[in-house]
Design a protein around this motif. Structure first.
Motif, PDB file in Angstrom:
ATOM      1  N   LYS A 175     -16.164   1.013  11.316  1.00 18.94           N
ATOM      2  CA  LYS A 175     -16.932   1.619  12.414  1.00 18.94           C
ATOM      3  C   LYS A 175     -16.982   3.134  12.188  1.00 18.94           C
ATOM      4  O   LYS A 175     -17.806   3.616  11.425  1.00 18.94           O
ATOM      5  CB  LYS A 175     -16.290   1.257  13.759  1.00 18.94           C
ATOM      6  CG  LYS A 175     -16.118  -0.269  13.941  1.00 18.94           C
ATOM      7  CD  LYS A 175     -15.306  -0.623  15.178  1.00 18.94           C
ATOM      8  CE  LYS A 175     -15.062  -2.121  15.294  1.00 18.94           C
ATOM      9  NZ  LYS A 175     -14.009  -2.654  14.388  1.00 18.94           N
ATOM     10  N   ARG A 231      -6.924  -0.507  10.936  1.00 17.05           N
ATOM     11  CA  ARG A 231      -8.080  -0.979  10.176  1.00 17.05           C
ATOM     12  C   ARG A 231      -9.399  -1.019  10.974  1.00 17.05           C
ATOM     13  O   ARG A 231     -10.459  -0.773  10.392  1.00 17.05           O
ATOM     14  CB  ARG A 231      -7.807  -2.370   9.585  1.00 17.05           C
ATOM     15  CG  ARG A 231      -6.711  -2.311   8.553  1.00 17.05           C
ATOM     16  CD  ARG A 231      -6.404  -3.656   7.907  1.00 17.05           C
ATOM     17  NE  ARG A 231      -5.039  -3.617   7.416  1.00 17.05           N
ATOM     18  CZ  ARG A 231      -4.659  -3.112   6.255  1.00 17.05           C
ATOM     19  NH1 ARG A 231      -5.542  -2.636   5.427  1.00 17.05           N
ATOM     20  NH2 ARG A 231      -3.390  -3.095   5.901  1.00 17.05           N
ATOM     21  N   ARG A 286     -11.275  -3.638   3.195  1.00 12.07           N
ATOM     22  CA  ARG A 286     -10.064  -4.050   3.902  1.00 12.07           C
ATOM     23  C   ARG A 286      -9.107  -2.861   4.073  1.00 12.07           C
ATOM     24  O   ARG A 286      -8.436  -2.744   5.079  1.00 12.07           O
ATOM     25  CB  ARG A 286      -9.353  -5.164   3.106  1.00 12.07           C
ATOM     26  CG  ARG A 286      -8.058  -5.671   3.725  1.00 12.07           C
ATOM     27  CD  ARG A 286      -8.303  -6.629   4.862  1.00 12.07           C
ATOM     28  NE  ARG A 286      -7.139  -6.737   5.733  1.00 12.07           N
ATOM     29  CZ  ARG A 286      -7.137  -7.366   6.891  1.00 12.07           C
ATOM     30  NH1 ARG A 286      -8.216  -7.975   7.328  1.00 12.07           N
ATOM     31  NH2 ARG A 286      -6.058  -7.404   7.646  1.00 12.07           N
ATOM     32  N   GLU A 334       0.846  -1.194   0.000  1.00  8.03           N
ATOM     33  CA  GLU A 334       0.000   0.000   0.000  1.00  8.03           C
ATOM     34  C   GLU A 334       0.884   1.247   0.000  1.00  8.03           C
ATOM     35  O   GLU A 334       1.979   1.244   0.569  1.00  8.03           O
ATOM     36  CB  GLU A 334      -0.899  -0.001   1.237  1.00  8.03           C
ATOM     37  CG  GLU A 334      -1.889  -1.150   1.232  1.00  8.03           C
ATOM     38  CD  GLU A 334      -2.832  -1.095   2.423  1.00  8.03           C
ATOM     39  OE1 GLU A 334      -3.763  -0.297   2.402  1.00  8.03           O
ATOM     40  OE2 GLU A 334      -2.608  -1.859   3.371  1.00  8.03           O
TER      41      GLU A 334
HETATM   42  C1  LIG Z   1     -12.567  -3.426   8.485  1.00 10.08           C
HETATM   43  C2  LIG Z   1     -11.796  -4.134   9.567  1.00 10.08           C
HETATM   44  C3  LIG Z   1     -12.196  -4.047  10.893  1.00 10.08           C
HETATM   45  C4  LIG Z   1     -11.476  -4.707  11.901  1.00 10.08           C
HETATM   46  N1  LIG Z   1     -11.916  -4.604  13.191  1.00 10.08           N
HETATM   47  C5  LIG Z   1     -11.253  -5.264  14.162  1.00 10.08           C
HETATM   48  C6  LIG Z   1     -11.700  -5.200  15.507  1.00 10.08           C
HETATM   49  O1  LIG Z   1     -12.710  -4.543  15.808  1.00 10.08           O
HETATM   50  N2  LIG Z   1     -11.003  -5.879  16.453  1.00 10.08           N
HETATM   51  C7  LIG Z   1      -9.900  -6.634  16.149  1.00 10.08           C
HETATM   52  O2  LIG Z   1      -9.301  -7.257  17.043  1.00 10.08           O
HETATM   53  N3  LIG Z   1      -9.436  -6.703  14.878  1.00 10.08           N
HETATM   54  C8  LIG Z   1     -10.095  -6.045  13.887  1.00 10.08           C
HETATM   55  N4  LIG Z   1      -9.639  -6.117  12.589  1.00 10.08           N
HETATM   56  C9  LIG Z   1      -8.454  -6.945  12.289  1.00 10.08           C
HETATM   57  C10 LIG Z   1      -7.142  -6.174  12.431  1.00 10.08           C
HETATM   58  O3  LIG Z   1      -7.202  -4.962  11.740  1.00 10.08           O
HETATM   59  C11 LIG Z   1      -6.025  -7.059  11.885  1.00 10.08           C
HETATM   60  O4  LIG Z   1      -5.893  -8.135  12.795  1.00 10.08           O
HETATM   61  C12 LIG Z   1      -4.696  -6.332  11.731  1.00 10.08           C
HETATM   62  O5  LIG Z   1      -4.790  -5.325  10.756  1.00 10.08           O
HETATM   63  C13 LIG Z   1      -3.597  -7.325  11.329  1.00 10.08           C
HETATM   64  O6  LIG Z   1      -2.407  -6.627  11.103  1.00 10.08           O
HETATM   65  P1  LIG Z   1      -1.273  -7.236  10.150  1.00 10.08           P
HETATM   66  O7  LIG Z   1      -0.190  -6.200  10.134  1.00 10.08           O
HETATM   67  O8  LIG Z   1      -0.970  -8.607  10.531  1.00 10.08           O
HETATM   68  O9  LIG Z   1      -1.938  -7.355   8.692  1.00 10.08           O
HETATM   69  P2  LIG Z   1      -2.587  -6.279   7.738  1.00 10.08           P
HETATM   70  O10 LIG Z   1      -3.175  -5.161   8.507  1.00 10.08           O
HETATM   71  O11 LIG Z   1      -3.450  -7.045   6.803  1.00 10.08           O
HETATM   72  O12 LIG Z   1      -1.346  -5.693   6.904  1.00 10.08           O
HETATM   73  C14 LIG Z   1      -0.610  -6.430   5.992  1.00 10.08           C
HETATM   74  C15 LIG Z   1       0.064  -5.455   5.047  1.00 10.08           C
HETATM   75  O13 LIG Z   1       0.945  -6.170   4.186  1.00 10.08           O
HETATM   76  C16 LIG Z   1       0.801  -5.686   2.872  1.00 10.08           C
HETATM   77  N5  LIG Z   1       1.200  -6.737   1.920  1.00 10.08           N
HETATM   78  C17 LIG Z   1       0.539  -7.878   1.633  1.00 10.08           C
HETATM   79  N6  LIG Z   1       1.223  -8.607   0.726  1.00 10.08           N
HETATM   80  C18 LIG Z   1       2.347  -7.912   0.459  1.00 10.08           C
HETATM   81  C19 LIG Z   1       3.445  -8.155  -0.378  1.00 10.08           C
HETATM   82  N7  LIG Z   1       3.560  -9.282  -1.106  1.00 10.08           N
HETATM   83  N8  LIG Z   1       4.425  -7.217  -0.442  1.00 10.08           N
HETATM   84  C20 LIG Z   1       4.349  -6.087   0.305  1.00 10.08           C
HETATM   85  N9  LIG Z   1       3.316  -5.816   1.127  1.00 10.08           N
HETATM   86  C21 LIG Z   1       2.335  -6.722   1.221  1.00 10.08           C
HETATM   87  C22 LIG Z   1      -0.672  -5.341   2.773  1.00 10.08           C
HETATM   88  O14 LIG Z   1      -0.908  -4.457   1.693  1.00 10.08           O
HETATM   89  C23 LIG Z   1      -0.920  -4.716   4.136  1.00 10.08           C
HETATM   90  O15 LIG Z   1      -0.661  -3.345   4.139  1.00 10.08           O
HETATM   91  C24 LIG Z   1     -10.328  -5.459  11.565  1.00 10.08           C
HETATM   92  C25 LIG Z   1      -9.912  -5.546  10.215  1.00 10.08           C
HETATM   93  C26 LIG Z   1     -10.631  -4.891   9.225  1.00 10.08           C
HETATM   94  C27 LIG Z   1     -10.187  -5.000   7.776  1.00 10.08           C
END
Ligand SMILES: Cc1cc2nc3c(=O)[nH]c(=O)nc-3n(C[C@H](O)[C@H](O)[C@H](O)COP(=O)(O)OP(=O)(O)OC[C@H]3O[C@@H](n4cnc5c(N)ncnc54)[C@H](O)[C@@H]3O)c2cc1C
Length: 455
Positions: A53, A48, A132, A41
């Motif tokens: 919300k 997120r 997302r 991104e």
């Molecule tokens: C709308 C929504 C509401 C939510 N509400 C809640 C809630 O109320 N309570 C709760 O506990 N959790 C909630 N969540 C879940 C929480 O947001 C996620 O658990 C959290 O974002 C996970 O973080 P992460 O860094 O593991 O992954 P992500 O946030 O998914 O980030 C992964 C990043 O890696 C990047 N990426 C992917 N593939 C590649 C690649 N090949 N090369 C480079 N970059 C890449 C993506 O673009 C992204 O920016 C919600 C999620 C969403 C979408």
């Protein structure tokens, strides 16, 4: 050895919640080497949970959800570029622009993406959304501002239910379609799902369970409505596809790592497994993309889509990346998440789907203030509160100590009934959305081979 780990080259792929918190922890732990963050991104790391919300309610703009920084991370940021592979022999990450990033240690934090509507032509209709990213949320919020006649939400998991709630709060007509028998059952089981269904109906949602959407109809490239498996149809100008998440692991197909549709498997210290199930010592994983064993849940591999898990696991992974064996820590925190919908604050600790029975330990469905406690083979494995979050700490301790189920009555506000009922956790296959918690064994139909061993 310990000093070596504090220097060298670390690459983090995935510049979101887990990636950022890991980077900060690396610097907190004294890592003085070269740090590179790769993110697909263009935006710097943002949060997120507000997207479904406050952003959909128009209270916060999508671009205002930037994650607060705990400290400077002194990293080289490569945003707007996708990692396309990991070369396990030469130890480098390959980017879509052809660049190669050599590493001594790698953290994979690529999370998940929204599962798209399966029919590409229908998905391309103007008015069809997934949710997302901040971009998704900004576009959807703008369309909601325009006052659509009806919004169709496909899938009644947490995201779908929160979207429906925001729409109703805006006074918009909403239809929710769910293949399973009730909302939220994928994460909380059938007993809780019945409560969630009542809640949605009471808030004026046109809730249709036990049906699938068979077609999204359009005219001149715009969505006009949808057809259901029971033969019914509706008119709608917006459809939000909330069918759960897909783990971003495809780019690891030739990496020799244990990556698949259910995530990248790792040990309790966040070290990734290779495809033979042997633990690596230079590739780590954290956040939604990880599958990790947890002793409280019989060491089954756990995949979570929980904000708190992404933070806690990133901190452990980063600690272990820069500390030698005896100082390494396991990632053992009890899973926890929250949701707000239809005026209720829902919080969970433990894994509700790891259960056979559930009992309302405090409060009642009628009051819409309760704590439901889940048990598996006579021990407490989870608790879910509705507008009673202060009690969860107490139940978390009971989960951690494998206290007997059903719990002793705590003497505060007796429940209406103390008889456990089956928690009725469905087979995920019956849901239209993927559940946000999955206990995963191996996939027997998937044979892993490294096609380009040694190039
Ligand atoms: C709308 C929504 C509401 C939510 N509400 C809640 C809630 O109320 N309570 C709760 O506990 N959790 C909630 N969540 C879940 C929480 O947001 C996620 O658990 C959290 O974002 C996970 O973080 P992460 O860094 O593991 O992954 P992500 O946030 O998914 O980030 C992964 C990043 O890696 C990047 N990426 C992917 N593939 C590649 C690649 N090949 N090369 C480079 N970059 C890449 C993506 O673009 C992204 O920016 C919600 C999620 C969403 C979408």
């Amino acid at each position: 050895m310990s000093d070596d780990l504090k220097s060298g080259r670390i690459v983090i792929v995935g510049a979101s919640l887990a990636g950022l918190r890991a980077a900060e922890t690396l610097r907190d732990e004294g890592f003085v080497g070269q740090l590179t963050m790769v993110g697909e991104e263009r935006l710097p790391p943002y949060d997120r949970p507000p997207l479904s919300k406050q952003v959909l309610l128009g209270r916060v703009r999508a671009e205002e959800t930037r994650l607060p920084r705990r400290r400077e991370v002194d990293a080289q940021w490569k945003l707007g570029v996708r990692a396309t592979g990991v070369d396990p022999i030469d130890q480098c990450v390959v980017l879509a622009n052809g660049e190669e990033l050599p590493f001594d240690r790698l953290l994979i934090a690529t999370g998940t993406r929204a599962r798209p509507w399966p029919k590409a032509e229908e998905a391309a209709l103007e008015g069809v959304f997934t949710l997302r990213t901040a971009e998704d949320a900004a576009a959807l919020a703008e369309r909601l501002d325009a006052g659509p006649r009806r919004v169709l939400v496909i899938g009644a998991g947490f995201t779908g239910s929160e979207i429906a709630s925001a729409c109703r709060e805006r006074g918009l007509a909403v239809t929710v379609a769910e293949r399973g028998p009730a909302p939220l059952i994928g994460a909380l089981g059938g007993a809780f799902g019945a409560f969630a269904a009542k809640l949605q109906l009471a808030h004026g949602v046109d809730l249709r369970c036990g049906v699938t959407v068979t077609a999204l109809n359009g005219r001149d490239g715009r969505l006009t409505g949808a057809e259901f498996s029971d033969g019914s149809r509706i008119e709608a100008d917006i459809a939000v596809v909330a069918l759960g998440a897909v783990r971003n692991t495809e780019w690891l197909a030739d990496s020799g790592l244990a990556a698949g549709p259910r995530g990248l498997a790792c040990d309790a210290g966040c070290r990734a497994f290779n495809m033979y199930g042997i633990v690596t010592d230079n590739v780590f994983v954290a956040g939604d993309v990880a599958r990790f064993p947890h002793p409280l849940f019989e060491y089954q591999l756990l995949s979570l889509e929980h904000w708190g898990n992404a933070v806690a696991q990133a901190e452990v992974a980063a600690h272990n990346m820069v500390n030698p064996g005896p100082q390494r820590r396991p990632h053992l925190s009890v899973p926890a998440f929250w949701s707000s919908q239809f005026g209720l604050n829902i919080k969970s600790v433990g894994v509700p789907t790891f259960s056979d029975h559930v009992v309302i330990a405090q409060g009642s469905v009628e009051e819409r203030r309760l704590v439901a406690v889940y048990g598996y083979r006579g021990r407490i494995t989870a608790a879910v509160s509705v507008n009673r979050a202060k009690w969860l700490e107490h139940y978390q301790r009971l989960i951690e100590t494998a206290a007997p189920f059903p719990p002793e009555w705590d003497g505060v506000e007796p429940p209406v009934s103390r008889t456990p009922v089956p928690s009725d956790v469905p087979d995920p296959k019956v849901l239209s959305h993927g559940p946000t918690v999955a206990l995963t064994g191996h996939l027997p139909d998937r044979r892993l081979t490294l096609k380009h061993w040694g190039g």
